[in-house]
Design a protein around this motif. Structure first.
Motif, short mmCIF file in Angstrom:
data_model
loop_
_atom_site.label_atom_id
_atom_site.label_comp_id
_atom_site.label_asym_id
_atom_site.label_seq_id
_atom_site.Cartn_x
_atom_site.Cartn_y
_atom_site.Cartn_z
N VAL A 6 0.84 -1.20 0.00
CA VAL A 6 0.00 0.00 0.00
C VAL A 6 0.87 1.25 0.00
CG1 VAL A 6 -1.86 1.25 1.16
CG2 VAL A 6 -1.75 -1.25 1.32
N ALA A 8 0.55 5.77 -0.91
CA ALA A 8 -0.37 6.88 -1.20
C ALA A 8 -0.56 7.05 -2.71
CB ALA A 8 0.16 8.18 -0.59
N LEU A 38 -3.58 4.59 -2.78
CA LEU A 38 -4.72 5.32 -2.23
C LEU A 38 -5.29 6.29 -3.26
CD1 LEU A 38 -3.43 6.07 1.39
CD2 LEU A 38 -4.69 4.07 0.54
N LEU A 57 -7.56 3.03 -4.94
CA LEU A 57 -8.71 3.22 -4.06
C LEU A 57 -9.52 4.45 -4.45
CD1 LEU A 57 -9.69 1.48 -1.70
CD2 LEU A 57 -8.60 3.11 -0.13
N ILE A 59 -8.90 7.80 -3.43
CA ILE A 59 -9.02 8.83 -2.40
C ILE A 59 -8.51 10.14 -2.98
CG2 ILE A 59 -8.24 9.57 -0.11
CD1 ILE A 59 -8.01 6.64 0.65
N SER A 67 -12.64 7.18 3.97
CA SER A 67 -12.29 6.04 3.11
C SER A 67 -11.70 4.88 3.89
CB SER A 67 -11.29 6.48 2.04
OG SER A 67 -11.83 7.51 1.22
N LEU A 71 -10.99 0.92 2.74
CA LEU A 71 -9.67 0.29 2.75
C LEU A 71 -9.69 -1.02 3.54
CD1 LEU A 71 -6.63 0.31 2.17
CD2 LEU A 71 -6.33 1.82 4.15
N SER A 85 2.94 -1.46 4.05
CA SER A 85 2.76 -0.06 3.67
C SER A 85 4.10 0.64 3.47
CB SER A 85 1.93 0.69 4.72
OG SER A 85 2.55 0.67 5.99
N ALA A 90 0.25 6.25 3.91
CA ALA A 90 -0.24 4.87 3.93
C ALA A 90 -0.12 4.29 5.34
CB ALA A 90 0.55 4.02 2.94
N PHE A 93 -3.07 5.56 7.51
CA PHE A 93 -4.34 4.90 7.22
C PHE A 93 -4.37 3.48 7.79
CE2 PHE A 93 -7.00 7.24 3.95
CZ PHE A 93 -6.41 8.47 4.20
#
Length: 365
Positions: A6, A8, A38, A57, A59, A67, A71, A85, A90, A93
């Motif tokens: 994951v 951003a 993301l 995703l 975002i 969100s 996730l 991440s 990331a 989140f």
């Protein structure tokens, strides 16, 4: 083992290269890795171009905490066993949804978490606090240098048993695959880095001025908030004819640029284990770097490259002069020697094998 990486999605520097290279190697080794960004941006674009499995995703705001449910549902419903991440956003989140996850959560520390948001005021301090808290909550932390491993245990407070040092790796070409150098006048330096204060390009420009060699030309490849300041500084120092700003370059563009270069220079105040130097070495460029991260692991002695103290213009100038005064044949031998060394120690295959081993240990409890 199903693994989700994951990010951003807006990374353009070494972090992007690290993620894409790791997932390319995982695909080659038939590991079940997926990338989740993301937001749409450079990372997802690079992943698609590399033929990797990637999801976005969607975002649209870095503060879109609504969100989080989306996730956590994505992770749990797809049965991921490991979530890994990269980057502070990331990490934040994942920290906020950790209790809802059935997966184990790993983080890679690519840079000094205390410096990532330096100079960004109150918001920067808030993000730093949130990122440090996230590192403490993760099940596993990969540090790309021993110094970062010590930092996250001794200062951040992460339990030592959670921390694993795994150096960055890259793909190395056979020397026969590297295209021949392009003849050029003078001596060309290349600095590949984001234009940020921490990367030390201002220091490099000051050293170039002190060096006072009209035959030396510096190429700065990278975008960032410091770019206008650096361009102004070039004019103030009277270095206009000796400095070219290339902006952000794709990998093919950078490969073409390397063919005209004589020395790769990185003058950062802080680094992890800089992939840009491994990539420059792959293209048979000799290296000059400040004593950042675990640089002694990459450049073990003066036979393999040039190392200079952090933040010292005088020493940097002297080290540049030493490189310039080396015969061309000696620099070529140094570059070949360094590539042999780093290709043996820091391949992508070794990096992936080490990471997967930790994943397996984590799932075994």
């Amino acid at each position: 083992m199903k693994v989700l990486h994951v990010n951003a999605g807006l990374e353009t520097g070494g972090g992007l290269t690290h993620i894409i290279n790791l997932l390319k190697e995982a695909k080659k080794e038939q590991e079940d890795f997926t990338l989740l960004c993301l937001a749409a941006g450079p990372v997802a674009d690079a992943a698609r171009a590399a033929g990797l499995r990637v999801q976005v995703l969607g975002i649209t705001s870095r503060y879109a905490l609504s969100s989080l449910r989306q996730l956590s549902d994505f992770i749990n419903q797809n049965g991921y066993e490991i979530v890994h991440s990269h980057g502070a956003r990331a990490n934040l989140f994942l920290a906020l949804i950790k209790r809802k996850l059935r997966a184990q959560w790993c983080v890679t520390v690519h840079s000094d978490p205390y410096l990532d948001f330096e100079g960004r005021g109150l918001a920067g301090r808030a993000f730093t606090f949130a990122n440090l808290r996230a590192l403490r909550r993760a099940d596993c932390v990969f540090a790309v240098t021993k110094r970062f491993a010590n930092l996250v245990t001794d200062k951040v407070g992460v339990m030592p048993k959670k921390v694993h040092v795994i150096y960055n790796g890259t793909f190395f070409h056979e020397n026969s695959e590297i295209r021949a150098k392009i003849a050029h006048p003078g001596f060309n330096l290349v600095n590949v880095a984001r234009a940020e204060k921490i990367k030390g390009q201002e220091l490099l420009l000051q050293a170039l001025k002190k060096l006072d060699y009209a035959s030396v030309h510096l190429y700065i490849a990278g975008d960032g908030p410091q770019l206008p300041h650096l361009k102004d500084l070039v004019q103030q120092l009277g270095l206009g004819p000796q400095v070219s700003f290339q902006g952000f370059l794709t990998q093919p563009q950078l490969t073409d640029l390397y063919r005209q270069m004589d020395l790769a220079v990185l003058t950062s105040y802080s680094e992890s284990f800089p992939l840009v130097l491994l990539e420059a070495s792959d293209h048979l460029l000799p290296l000059l770097a400040t004593t950042v991260g675990d640089i002694e692991m990459m450049i073990p002695d003066s036979e393999h490259g040039f190392v200079t103290p952090v933040g010292d213009v005088g020493e940097l100038t002297a080290t540049l002069k030493s490189a310039l005064n080396r015969p061309t044949a000696d620099l070529k031998k140094m570059a070949a020697r360094e590539k042999d060394y780093v290709a043996h120690h820091f391949s992508l295959q070794q990096q992936l094998t080490s990471i997967v081993r930790v994943y397996q240990e984590l799932l075994a409890g």
